[in-house]
Design an enzyme around this catalytic site. Structure first.
Site, PDB file in Angstrom:
ATOM      1  CG  LEU A   1       7.259   1.132  -0.693  1.00 33.95           C
ATOM      2  CD1 LEU A   1       8.029   0.696  -1.948  1.00 33.95           C
ATOM      3  CD2 LEU A   1       6.259   0.066  -0.284  1.00 33.95           C
ATOM      4  CG  HIS A   2       8.565   0.300   6.405  1.00 33.65           C
ATOM      5  ND1 HIS A   2       8.872  -1.031   6.472  1.00 33.65           N
ATOM      6  CD2 HIS A   2       7.235   0.390   6.690  1.00 33.65           C
ATOM      7  CE1 HIS A   2       7.807  -1.726   6.809  1.00 33.65           C
ATOM      8  NE2 HIS A   2       6.787  -0.880   6.940  1.00 33.65           N
TER       9      HIS A   2
ATOM     10  CG  HIS B   1       7.014  -2.070   2.435  1.00 31.42           C
ATOM     11  ND1 HIS B   1       6.884  -1.009   3.296  1.00 31.42           N
ATOM     12  CD2 HIS B   1       5.790  -2.651   2.366  1.00 31.42           C
ATOM     13  CE1 HIS B   1       5.636  -0.944   3.719  1.00 31.42           C
ATOM     14  NE2 HIS B   1       4.956  -1.920   3.183  1.00 31.42           N
TER      15      HIS B   1
ATOM     16  CG  MET C   1      -1.881  -1.203   1.157  1.00 31.76           C
ATOM     17  SD  MET C   1      -3.462  -0.911   1.938  1.00 31.76           S
ATOM     18  CE  MET C   1      -2.968  -0.599   3.593  1.00 31.76           C
TER      19      MET C   1
HETATM   20  O1  PAF Z   1      -0.061  -5.844   3.579  1.00 31.85           O
HETATM   21  C1  PAF Z   1      -0.492  -4.899   2.886  1.00 31.85           C
HETATM   22  O2  PAF Z   1       0.163  -3.871   2.684  1.00 31.85           O
HETATM   23  C2  PAF Z   1      -1.883  -5.006   2.259  1.00 31.85           C
HETATM   24  O3  PAF Z   1      -2.767  -5.660   3.086  1.00 31.85           O
HETATM   25  C3  PAF Z   1      -1.852  -5.651   0.849  1.00 31.85           C
HETATM   26  C4  PAF Z   1      -1.403  -7.099   0.906  1.00 31.85           C
HETATM   27  C5  PAF Z   1      -0.938  -4.865  -0.060  1.00 31.85           C
HETATM   28  C6  PAF Z   1      -3.261  -5.643   0.253  1.00 31.85           C
HETATM   29  O4  PAF Z   1      -3.738  -4.350   0.122  1.00 31.85           O
END
Ligand code: PAF
Length: 297
Positions: free
Chosen positions: A37-38, A41, A34
């Site tokens: 990002l850190h 991610h 979503m």
């Molecule tokens: O973990 C997340 O960031 C969200 O739940 C995902 C898997 C991207 C679905 O929107």
């Protein structure tokens, strides 16, 4: 030398940029996010990069409205696409798919007619306080799988219930995607990396580390059984005053109940959720019951 990822906003752009790789049968790696990002991610992107070999890695950046409850502030969710693109470039991502809401849900704000119903596992733990959340997660993940058509997809173990449910969906709906669960990244004091950590003030940030301390205490005492593990975690949590516990449970690795007589060597999972101030944090670790386990950092 890194190359900036191609930014695709539409299904057609995504298909265009992946056409060669699909034609050549190269493995497509995928990390749904979503955004905001850190380093957590970034580690998922690295796993995807490694596993995809010479195939492309796609990251999606999409704040999925369907997984937010009415009291959860969808509009406040951080949107940082430029910074996200920089992280993706650093980690060797080839394509960033950042669709608008109506690209994913053409009828939005009307609810989609067909959604993925996750079943009873979605009503416990996180699902208890966030009704409908996992329906939203699985629906968007299924849609993104349909759009990206990945061979493998990487999810963080940090959101353990999500990982288990995605695996279930892939199995039950025969989606043919390899689901990889990547290890949780932690601060030096053990706090699991999360987009929500940014909401903690200095004192809360210090308090929050008690969650991972509790889980590690449980790992250590799991050698003496489930009750001892839970007792050790509870004792650690009692050392903190700013943490409002929601749940602390030991389950089997699929989030089911453990049998009454747990045999030595049984694999389990301990999961915790708590509010620190107004910020809800979750964490989890694997346990091996009745066996001296190597304690996670
Ligand atoms: O973990 C997340 O960031 C969200 O739940 C995902 C898997 C991207 C679905 O929107």
């Amino acid at each position: 030398m890194t190359r900036p990822p191609v930014l695709a906003h539409t299904r057609a752009e995504l298909d265009g940029v992946l056409a060669d790789a699909r034609r050549d049968g190269r493995r497509v790696g995928f990390v749904p996010t979503m955004g905001a990002l850190h380093e957590g991610h970034a580690s998922l992107l690295r796993v995807a990069r490694e596993r995809a070999g010479d195939g492309p890695v796609v990251a999606s950046v999409f704040v999925n409205p369907l997984q937010f409850g009415p009291t959860e502030d969808l509009d406040r969710y951080p949107r940082t696409l430029d910074e996200d693109l920089a992280v993706c470039e650093r980690e060797g991502v080839d394509v960033v798919f950042a669709p608008a809401v109506d690209e994913v849900y053409p009828e939005w704000p009307a609810q989609p007619q067909v959604t993925v119903e996750p079943g009873p596992l979605a009503t416990v733990l996180e699902g208890r306080t966030r009704p409908g959340h996992f329906r939203g997660v699985l629906t968007v993940v299924a849609k993104l799988f349909g759009l990206v058509r990945p061979d493998l997809a990487v999810f963080g173990q940090k959101d353990y219930q999500q990982l288990v449910l995605v695996r279930r969906m892939v199995d039950d709906l025969c989606l043919g995607v390899e689901v990889v669960g990547a290890e949780t990244q932690r601060e030096p004091d053990g706090l699991a990396l999360s987009s929500r950590n940014r909401y903690l003030d200095t004192d809360q940030r210090l308090e929050a580390a008690v969650l991972s301390r509790a889980l590690r205490a449980a790992q250590q005492d799991a050698v003496r059984g489930v009750d001892a593990a839970l007792g050790a975690a509870r004792a650690a949590l009692r050392t903190s005053h700013g943490v409002d516990l929601d749940y602390l449970v030991v389950t089997d690795p699929e989030l089911g109940e453990l049998p009454g007589d747990v045999r030595p060597g049984t694999e389990a999972r301990i999961l915790v959720a708590a509010k620190v101030g107004s910020t809800r944090l979750i964490d989890n670790l694997p346990l091996t019951i009745g066996t001296q386990a190597e304690v996670d950092r």
